[in-house]
Design a protein around this motif. Sequence first.
Motif: not given
Length: 243
Positions: A126, A211-212, A214, A219-221
Motif C-alpha cells: 500500500v 496493490t492499493y 492510501q 484506500r482504493s485499488p
Amino acid sequence: RDSHDLFDFEAHQLHTQTFSIQRSMVFFRNGTEVSPMGEREAPPPGGDPILRLVQRDGSFWVDRAQPSNSSKKLWLVVRELQTNGHRLAEGDVMKLGRFKFRVRQLVASTCGGQQPELRLDESGVVHTANEKDPNTGADLSSTLCRICLLEGPGEDDPLFTPCQCKGSIEYVHLGCLRHWIKGRLNLSDAPGGSYFYRPLACELCKAVYPTYVQHGQDRSPLVEVPWTQPPFIVLENMVRDSQ
C-alpha cells in the motif's frame, strides 16, 4: 505425437494399439510403444507410467499411474464428447495448448449485481499519497508528474511515488498512472468484451506497482476494474511465467 504434454489432434498418421484387459493394469510408454503391466510387476526399463486401468465392482476406471505424482495428470478431451461439450463449474481447470486456466468465478444471472472477483492481494503493498514529500517535508506544488509533466497535485488527483525511481521521475499523478495502466491492460469502459488483469511493474526500475493507494482516509485499488455486465466468467491463468 506428444510434445510438452501436448497432443496433435489434427494428425492423420497415428500409431494405434489395441489391448484386451481383464484385470487392473498400469500402462507404460517407451518411445512410441505402449505396454500394459500388472500392478505388482516390475516396470520395463526406461518405461514412463502414463495411466492405471483399475478394475472395481465389475467396471474399469481410468486413474493416474502414480497418485503421488502431480506432474502427470489426466485430462478429459471434450471436443468429441457425445454431449457436444462439458458444463463448466467453478474450480474446473482447462488446458488450451500450453496454457492452463482455472475457472475462478461463473456468473450467469444479472440478479444480485455480482461483479468479477479478482481477489486482489489484501496483504499487498500500500502506497500513501501525501501533500508533502514524506522524506523532506517539502511542498509538492512545483513537483513534476513524470507522465503529464504538469506541476503539483490536482484536485482529487494526488502525486505519489509508485515505485523505486528517484529524481525527476519519482512522482506521478494517480490519475495519470491509472490511465497508463488502463492502456497497458487494454481495459475498456464498455460493459462487454474481455480483459486480462495482472500486476504491472515499472518499466524503468522494474519494481511492482502497489496493490492499493492510501489517500487521506480512503484506500482504493490502484487498478480500477471496469463494471462488467453478466453473464461472465473469470479465468485464472495458472502458467505463472507467461506474458
